[in-house]
Design an enzyme around this catalytic site. Structure first.
Site, PDB file in Angstrom:
ATOM      1  N   ASP A  59       0.856  -1.171   0.000  1.00  0.00           N
ATOM      2  CA  ASP A  59       0.000   0.000   0.000  1.00  0.00           C
ATOM      3  C   ASP A  59       0.898   1.229   0.000  1.00  0.00           C
ATOM      4  O   ASP A  59       2.084   1.153   0.331  1.00  0.00           O
ATOM      5  CB  ASP A  59      -0.891  -0.034   1.249  1.00  0.00           C
ATOM      6  CG  ASP A  59      -1.957   1.043   1.223  1.00  0.00           C
ATOM      7  OD1 ASP A  59      -2.244   1.574   0.141  1.00  0.00           O
ATOM      8  OD2 ASP A  59      -2.484   1.372   2.303  1.00  0.00           O
ATOM      9  N   ASP A 101      -4.143  -2.279   5.236  1.00  0.00           N
ATOM     10  CA  ASP A 101      -4.624  -1.799   6.527  1.00  0.00           C
ATOM     11  C   ASP A 101      -6.139  -1.813   6.650  1.00  0.00           C
ATOM     12  O   ASP A 101      -6.671  -1.806   7.746  1.00  0.00           O
ATOM     13  CB  ASP A 101      -4.113  -0.370   6.788  1.00  0.00           C
ATOM     14  CG  ASP A 101      -4.490   0.591   5.664  1.00  0.00           C
ATOM     15  OD1 ASP A 101      -5.250   0.190   4.767  1.00  0.00           O
ATOM     16  OD2 ASP A 101      -4.015   1.740   5.675  1.00  0.00           O
ATOM     17  N   ASP A 153      -8.609  -4.800   2.303  1.00  0.00           N
ATOM     18  CA  ASP A 153      -7.369  -5.526   2.033  1.00  0.00           C
ATOM     19  C   ASP A 153      -7.403  -6.963   2.547  1.00  0.00           C
ATOM     20  O   ASP A 153      -6.535  -7.770   2.182  1.00  0.00           O
ATOM     21  CB  ASP A 153      -6.182  -4.810   2.696  1.00  0.00           C
ATOM     22  CG  ASP A 153      -5.947  -3.431   2.106  1.00  0.00           C
ATOM     23  OD1 ASP A 153      -6.061  -3.299   0.875  1.00  0.00           O
ATOM     24  OD2 ASP A 153      -5.663  -2.490   2.866  1.00  0.00           O
TER      25      ASP A 153
END
Length: 919
Positions: A338, A642, A646
């Site tokens: 990310d 997070d 995800d």
């Protein structure tokens, strides 16, 4: 409206974000007065409660019993049964004790992936404010049904998927669902049907949080039909992959099992058919052979070596939730990361100030008010540049955020962009409190998404009054009549400004314009008509969430280690491209968006994922497809995340890495590792530690299995040549216990070798025992078995009793393993030096413990009774030590020959390359 015309749940729901509010009401047979109680109850029976379904789970007993479902365990249990039938009760008890210990260790290591679904369930809102029967009521969120009218205000958690029908300054934090780092402004107008999840401004999704404003929406999906419910469904259906280490160990287990069964059967048949020995005696011999071949200590060695890695990683802020993940990260070939907060600081920074005449670059990162202003690369003093100082002061006065210094650094209270304006002004020496007193605020027009600006009215030092406006550049430019240059007004060049803004936007910067206008001296409050025109443009700020400096170094280290880094973010493509360039992630193949991914097949995605390293506006489905596409190319994938969105990709990846500071519980529960500091650099450090763990496991296996090999060869030699068994099953278990617990375990404490991050990642198909490892184990097994069996025959021939001969055999094997421990510290480098002998305190302690244990089993009466041993004299020990030292020297000689051969091959290869280049 006739609620009887309500259409029940269908296989294909409409694109709610693309429907007008009127169409949504018609489709759901509802209106603004809300559903009746009776109709809501009917719909609840059709759709079910607004909650996620509970998944069935295996009981603890089932999980424990499954630990015995292993070929090696079956062989040991069969051995225990045979020894029991033969009345060898001590052997039976010891074998069953080892089996039970292995099962307990496996049960403790069992993953807790099911808890991820519980964690997703916990993010749902507990209550909702709804209009029922024309009245506003508060209900448990579980009772919501499609067609309900839900009221939202700041601080609420959205209880279901809603099509918005009213939005007043409504902003919703959707990071957990889309990955978007900032709150998203919402609207009522529909958006195109092919709009990606993160850009559906007309929708509010379950489990997201209202951060500002108010809104009303009609429920369009509940429970498993919501976006968060779809994620939960994917999470439940995704089978967690076995780690590369466990796959290798399974392969090793099958390989060992086949050899053990074949050797035991062949030995039994040979004794019965060729030697015509009694069946009972041959059963015992076959059991001895099987017990000697099984590395009972391997699960314990594996667990402790991984646990040591866990401790080392924890010291570097990498928290391992499942032990095998320690090594998996060391096998990673691709890291999908990310962007926000992992590769970047998640702290917006004013990077650029565009003034009418020039661009100003602002140094510094994050919220710490430290940094210079640069013009054409040269530092300037803000207080000496009137235009810059005025622009910074205007941004400061028209902001509600504040900055605070805390124990762990500086933080912003309020909107991040406004906080960045305050920080930029502080870098110029402007104090927020002092400026507020010098230019007091008289009135405010708060930011509203439909107007796209905020305005404040101030009084100057001499009683004059002025209005400051800040907002979207295109909106502020429409309100301006001129621009301020060197203290004077001049005509505004709109075309030039748009070119400059496009250039800054292409760099991934978020833009905010600031303008000012004079106001009447008696003006005490302002409204939108006061701000329609007449402003003078001061400047435009460009903001960026800067990369972490340590992340830039970590990305470089990953590439040097042969690991590809791919950025997968919910942010916009331009922002992702700009950050990737700063991080050193290749962008030559362009940026692929979620919309691009939707338009290609899985096969095409596999091909695209080979070259593309940056993916933007990615939804949960996109992230999951990307992980699967990369894995299909044979890669070991580490995935960071997070948000709830995800979780499916984290669970599917070979190792999921969740953020500890800003990560949701769903992400953490679906992952194998949690970053305590949300920092990508921690991943690089953990990769290094993972490689060290694997190196140490290889050393441990190459050290441990020669014990089993030596025992097997000794037993087979005795059977083939018609001698008594040189070791009983219980003696074999003792030898395996000492060599694994006292000796092999110490290799788990070994530090990194010099080239650990200079090697390419291991192939996912590479066996845990390579050709080199197999050769080394065969060599050492022969070096142990030959002298052990030779001394056994020699001592029997000189009249020693069987117990004494067996005592010599077990001491030869254990002490040979103790000396070989120093060889195993370095598989290829020489151990015949001070560091190789004395460089590891755990190895020295393990050597001492093994010696003490052998003294105990050789000389203590209770141990002699239990294990059938007897005392040895000085001459026996002299022969044993001489043999063990000789084994150490032979292995070191083999290493030296290998190094010499490798150096010659490298020299020949380099010479060939040199000659080719000069042709």
């Amino acid at each position: 409206m006739d609620q009887a015309n309500f259409k029940p749940a269908q296989a294909e729901a409409p694109a709610w974000h693309a429907l007008s509010t009127t169409e949504a009401f018609e489709y759901l047979a509802a209106d603004t007065s809300g559903l009746s109680t009776e109709e809501a109850q009917r719909r609840l029976e059709v759709h079910g409660p607004n909650r996620l379904p509970v998944q069935a789970r295996r009981s603890a007993l089932t999980r424990f019993l499954l630990q015995f479902h292993n070929l090696l365990i079956y062989i040991m249990i069969a051995g225990a049964v045979v020894t029991a039938l033969l009345g060898q009760w001590v052997d039976t008890a010891v074998i069953l004790g080892v089996v039970l210990a292995i099962a307990i260790v496996g049960f403790i290591q069992e993953g807790r992936a099911e808890q991820a679904i519980d964690a997703v369930r916990k993010v749902l809102a507990p209550e909702a404010t709804v209009i029922r029967d024309g009245c506003r009521v508060k209900l448990p969120a579980e009772q919501l049904v499609p067609g309900d009218i839900v009221l939202l205000r700041s601080g609420d958690k959205v209880p279901a998927d809603l099509r918005l029908v009213r939005a007043r300054n409504l902003q919703i934090q959707e990071a957990a669902l889309t990955g978007e780092s900032l709150p998203v402004s919402k609207q009522v107008a529909p958006v195109p049907a092919d709009t990606t999840l993160g850009d559906r401004a007309s929708m509010a999704y379950s489990a997201t949080i209202v951060t500002y404003g108010q809104g009303t929406g009609i429920v369009v999906a509940t429970g498993p039909n919501t976006e968060i419910g779809k994620i939960s469904g994917k999470l439940a259906s995704i089978e967690a992959l076995k780690t590369p280490l466990l796959r290798r160990l399974d392969h090793l287990g099958r390989w060992l099992s086949a050899i053990i069964i074949a050797a035991a059967a062949a030995t039994f048949a040979f004794g019965i058919l060729i030697r015509e020995l009694p069946v009972g005696e041959m059963f015992l011999a076959a059991v001895s052979l099987a017990v000697s071949a099984i590395p009972e200590g391997l699960p314990a060695v594996l667990t402790i070596a991984l646990a040591i890695g866990v401790q080392r990683m924890a010291a570097q802020n990498a928290i391992i939730r499942r032990l095998p993940a320690v090594e998996t990260l060391g096998s990673a070939t691709v890291i999908c990361s990310d962007k926000t907060g992992t590769l970047t600081r998640n702290e917006l920074t004013a990077r650029t100030v565009l003034l009418p005449d020039w661009d100003i670059f602002v140094e510094g990162v994050g919220y710490e008010p430290v940094g210079q202003f640069l013009q054409y690369g040269q530092p300037i003093l803000a207080e000496e540049d009137e235009d810059l100082l005025t622009t910074l002061r205007a941004g400061l006065l028209c902001s509600d955020a504040t900055i605070q210094k805390k124990d762990d650094g500086w933080a912003v209270v309020g909107d991040p962009i406004e906080g960045a304006l305050v920080v930029a002004a502080a870098k110029a020496g402007l104090d927020q409190d002092a400026e507020g007193q010098a230019y007091p605020r008289l009135d405010t027009i708060p930011f509203e998404s439909e107007h796209a600006y905020m305005a404040t009215l101030h009084e100057g030092r001499n009683g004059e009054r002025f209005i400051i406006a800040k907002g979207a550049p295109e909106r502020i430019l429409d309100m301006c009549k001129a621009e301020r240059s060197q203290g004077r007004e001049q005509p505004i060049d709109i075309v030039r400004w748009h070119d400059r803004l496009d250039r800054l936007a292409a760099q991934g910067q978020r833009l905010l314009a600031v303008a000012m206008k004079e106001a009447a001296p008696d003006l005490s409050d302002i409204d939108h008509p006061d701000t329609h025109n007449g402003f003078v443009l001061l400047g435009v700020f460009g903001f960026i969430d800067p990369p972490r400096a340590e992340a830039i170094r970590a990305v470089e280290e990953c590439y040097s280690a042969g690991i590809t880094v791919k950025m997968i973010t919910g942010d916009h493509a331009s922002t992702a491209r700009a950050i990737a360039r700063e991080l050193g992630i290749p962008t030559a193949a362009g940026v692929m968006t979620g919309k691009d991914i939707d338009q290609i097949s899985d096969e095409e995605l596999r091909k695209a994922a080979r070259d593309v390293h940056v993916f933007a506006r990615a939804s949960p489905e996109h992230k999951l497809r990307l992980v699967q596409a990369i894995q299909a190319e044979g890669h070991v994938v580490a995935m960071t995340g997070d948000g709830v969105n995800d979780a499916p990709a984290l669970k599917r990846a070979d190792i999921g890495i969740a953020m500890g500071l800003k990560g949701t519980e769903a992400a953490k529960e679906a992952s194998e590792m949690v970053l305590a500091d949300d920092n990508f650099a921690t991943i690089a450090a953990a990769v290094r530690e993972g490689r060290v763990v694997y190196d140490n496991l290889q050393k441990a296996i190459i050290h441990m299995l020669p014990t089993n090999g030596g025992e097997v060869l000794t037993v087979i030699a005795a059977i083939l040549l018609g001698y008594h068994l040189p070791m009983t099953p219980v003696q074999i278990l003792w030898v395996n216990l000492v060599t694994s617990a006292a000796l092999t375990l110490t290799l788990g404490f070994e530090r990194a070798e010099r080239d650990v991050m200079a090697r390419p990642p291991r192939s996912a198909s590479e066996p845990i025992i390579t050709r080199f490892g197999l050769w080394r184990m065969i060599l050492v097994s022969l070096l142990m078995a030959g002298p052990a069996f030779g001394l056994f025959v020699y001592d029997l021939s000189r009249g020693a009793d069987l117990d004494e001969a067996r005592t010599i055999v077990i001491n030869v094997i254990v002490m040979a393993e103790a000396f070989y421990l120093f060889n195993a510290r370095y598989l290829r480098e020489s151990s015949f030096n001070f560091a190789g002998i004395f460089g590891s305190q755990p190895v020295l302690i393990g050597f001492g413990v093994a010696v003490l244990l052998q003294m105990a089993v050789t000389y203590l009466p209770p141990m002699q009774f239990l294990f059938g041993t007897t005392s040895l004299g000085i001459m026996e020990w002299t022969r044993i030590i001489a043999i063990c030292f000789a084994i150490f020297c032979i292995v070191e000689l083999e290493k030296a020959v290998r190094r010499l051969w490798a150096n010659r091959k490298n020299a020949a290869r380099n010479a060939h390359s040199f000659s080719q280049s000069n042709r």
